[in-house]
Design an enzyme around this catalytic site. Structure first.
Site, PDB file in Angstrom:
ATOM      1  N   ARG A   1      -6.864  -1.524 -13.635  1.00 15.56           N
ATOM      2  CA  ARG A   1      -6.604  -1.459 -12.138  1.00 15.56           C
ATOM      3  C   ARG A   1      -7.942  -1.507 -11.554  1.00 15.56           C
ATOM      4  NH1 ARG A   1      -5.881   3.776  -8.311  1.00 15.56           N
ATOM      5  NH2 ARG A   1      -5.216   2.604  -6.486  1.00 15.56           N
TER       6      ARG A   1
ATOM      7  N   HIS B   1      -2.542  -0.419  -2.468  1.00 17.61           N
ATOM      8  CA  HIS B   1      -1.281   0.052  -3.270  1.00 17.61           C
ATOM      9  C   HIS B   1      -0.396  -1.162  -3.554  1.00 17.61           C
ATOM     10  CE1 HIS B   1      -1.494   4.181  -1.043  1.00 17.61           C
ATOM     11  NE2 HIS B   1      -1.986   4.120  -2.345  1.00 17.61           N
TER      12      HIS B   1
ATOM     13  N   GLU C   1       2.921   2.057 -11.833  1.00 15.81           N
ATOM     14  CA  GLU C   1       1.889   1.401 -11.586  1.00 15.81           C
ATOM     15  C   GLU C   1       1.304   1.103 -12.936  1.00 15.81           C
ATOM     16  OE1 GLU C   1      -0.858   1.914  -7.876  1.00 15.81           O
ATOM     17  OE2 GLU C   1       0.404   4.041  -8.009  1.00 15.81           O
TER      18      GLU C   1
ATOM     19  N   ARG D   1      -6.412  12.218   4.179  1.00 19.30           N
ATOM     20  CA  ARG D   1      -6.988  10.947   4.985  1.00 19.30           C
ATOM     21  C   ARG D   1      -6.392  10.730   6.140  1.00 19.30           C
ATOM     22  NH1 ARG D   1      -6.488   6.174   0.553  1.00 19.30           N
ATOM     23  NH2 ARG D   1      -6.023   7.913  -0.950  1.00 19.30           N
TER      24      ARG D   1
ATOM     25  N   ASN E   1      -7.260   2.976 -15.924  1.00 17.76           N
ATOM     26  CA  ASN E   1      -7.603   3.008 -14.506  1.00 17.76           C
ATOM     27  C   ASN E   1      -8.877   4.055 -14.326  1.00 17.76           C
ATOM     28  OD1 ASN E   1      -7.616   3.806 -11.731  1.00 17.76           O
ATOM     29  ND2 ASN E   1      -5.740   4.784 -11.480  1.00 17.76           N
TER      30      ASN E   1
END
Ligand code: AMP
Length: 402
Positions: free
Chosen positions: A95, A184, A388, A245, A7
């Site tokens: 990713r 996601h 993940e 956010r 990632n």
């Protein structure tokens, strides 16, 4: 067979080496502060086992290639390492944040795939170039190892137009691909699959609401195993209240801030991405700190929690209406897996709709996937840890063997 999962961020590389037969993590680590004066590699071999060993290397890491080479050096170290050489790596899963409309599933990386990723840079100007850096470096270091791109957006490519279109001039979609994409996806798909297993049903027969609450937060409505709506939009700012956010705001806010605060668009974008959400409301973005502050009587912290959990509840209600029948609601990620108060507040008042939490099960601590709904709850409620990296490795395995 050992798979490497990468990632790659703008100044960091997160990675894991996974033994695919057992799905055991052989190494997990993070290269940080790439391009700064002093870089850091933190690596743990065999995490969570009796053989766990940690290593830290601090030195200047000028670019992603030197960061990746440092990782390979440690992984193949004759005394400390867990692989003999790079030929032991069967495949590499990357990713990739934004696949745009080009990718509905994971893809073996080819020059055409790289070209399509480059084309999608305007949709994710911060993330995709960093992901591409990781891909290019890995292809250079491991030229004969198959590489697979796993997209955050791909799972949501099944959304119908009435869910993914913004009500703005249609030409903006036709010409510029302005629409909702969702993110996601790897996490939502992973916990959906685990939930189907726990329900003893094929995923294709499951209607689920998956609630990913971490630093980033999103919720997905899954109908017969496919994503039909999700809360993040064209970029990862829309929807739920996140760590920093904002989630949903009135788009006219931009104009107001420009006229009344003299802000330019870049400043407003940074404000909504980095200074908003829980942090904007109470100055803290880690939920653990927020609970401590609430216990000390901090009213703003309590307000931030209330704003986040109210938004969660509102979206759960909306997705129940979207799905009609809901088999289960699944909580996952840092907050979703660990925070019984956020879970309880997010589900408060939904008993009438058949969502009944078992308060005792909800507050029991566990790292395992578990059911926390009451015996009579029509809708099951689960906590399912997301993974993940494992999801990316499984995707890479499926692509390589196809
Ligand atoms: P993630 O992005 O999934 O790694 O989640 C990170 C966030 O999870 C942190 O910023 C915390 O707000 C939250 N978190 C992690 N552990 C806990 C915990 N035990 N209780 C509440 N929140 C937690």
């Amino acid at each position: 067979m050992k798979f490497l999962v990468i990632n790659s961020g703008s100044s960091s590389i997160k990675y894991q080496v996974i033994e695919m037969e057992t799905e055991a993590v052989l190494a997990a680590g993070l290269v940080e502060r790439i391009g700064e004066n002093s870089g850091l590699l933190k690596n743990t071999f065999c995490p969570g086992t009796s053989n766990e060993r940690e290593y830290r290397v601090e030195q200047a890491i000028p670019d992603h290639q030197s960061g990746m080479l440092l990782v390979i050096e440690l992984l193949t170290d004759r005394d400390k390492g867990i692989i003999r050489d790079a030929s032991e790596i069967g495949a590499i899963g990357h990713r990739v944040v934004h696949g745009g409309e080009d990718f509905r599933g994971s893809m073996r990386i080819t020059p055409e795939v790289i070209e399509a990723l480059e084309k999608n840079i305007p949709l994710a100007p911060l993330h995709n170039p960093a992901n591409l850096d990781g891909i290019r470096v890995a292809m250079k270091i491991f030229p004969s190892v198959p590489q697979v791109a796993v997209f955050d957006t791909a799972f949501h490519q099944t959304m119908p137009p009435h869910a993914f279109l913004y009500a703005i001039p249609y030409e903006l979609y036709e010409k510029n691909r302005v629409r909702r994409y969702g993110f996601h996806g790897t996490s939502h798909r992973f916990v959906a699959g685990e939930c189907a297993r726990l329900l003893s049903k094929p995923l294709t027969a499951c209607n689920l609401i998956t609630v990913h609450l971490g630093n980033g937060c999103s919720m997905t409505a899954i109908n017969n195993g496919i994503s039909v709506d999700t809360s993040l939009g064209m970029t990862p700012v829309e929807g739920l209240v996140m760590g920093t956010r904002s989630g949903d705001v009135d788009p006219a806010l931009h104009l107001f801030l420009k006229h009344n605060k003299g802000m330019d668009l870049e400043t407003i974008d940074a404000l909504l991405n980095k200074e908003s959400g829980l942090k904007g409301l109470c100055g803290m973005n880690d939920m653990r700190d927020i609970h401590k502050a609430i216990a000390q009587g901090n009213e703003r912290a309590a307000l931030a929690l209330a704003v986040q959990t109210y938004r969660n509840r509102k979206y759960i209600g909306a997705y129940m209406a979207v799905l009609g029948r809901v088999d289960a609601i699944v909580f996952t990620a840092g907050i979703g897996e660990n925070d019984s108060i956020v879970r309880a507040e997010s589900l408060k008042g939904l008993e009438y709709f058949g969502v009944c939490l078992d308060l005792e099960k909800n507050s029991a601590h566990s790292r395992e996937a578990r059911c926390i709904s009451g015996e009579n709850s029509k809708v099951r409620i689960y906590v399912i840890p997301t993974n993940e990296e494992l999801a990316i490795a499984r995707e890479a395995a499926a692509v390589v063997s196809a």
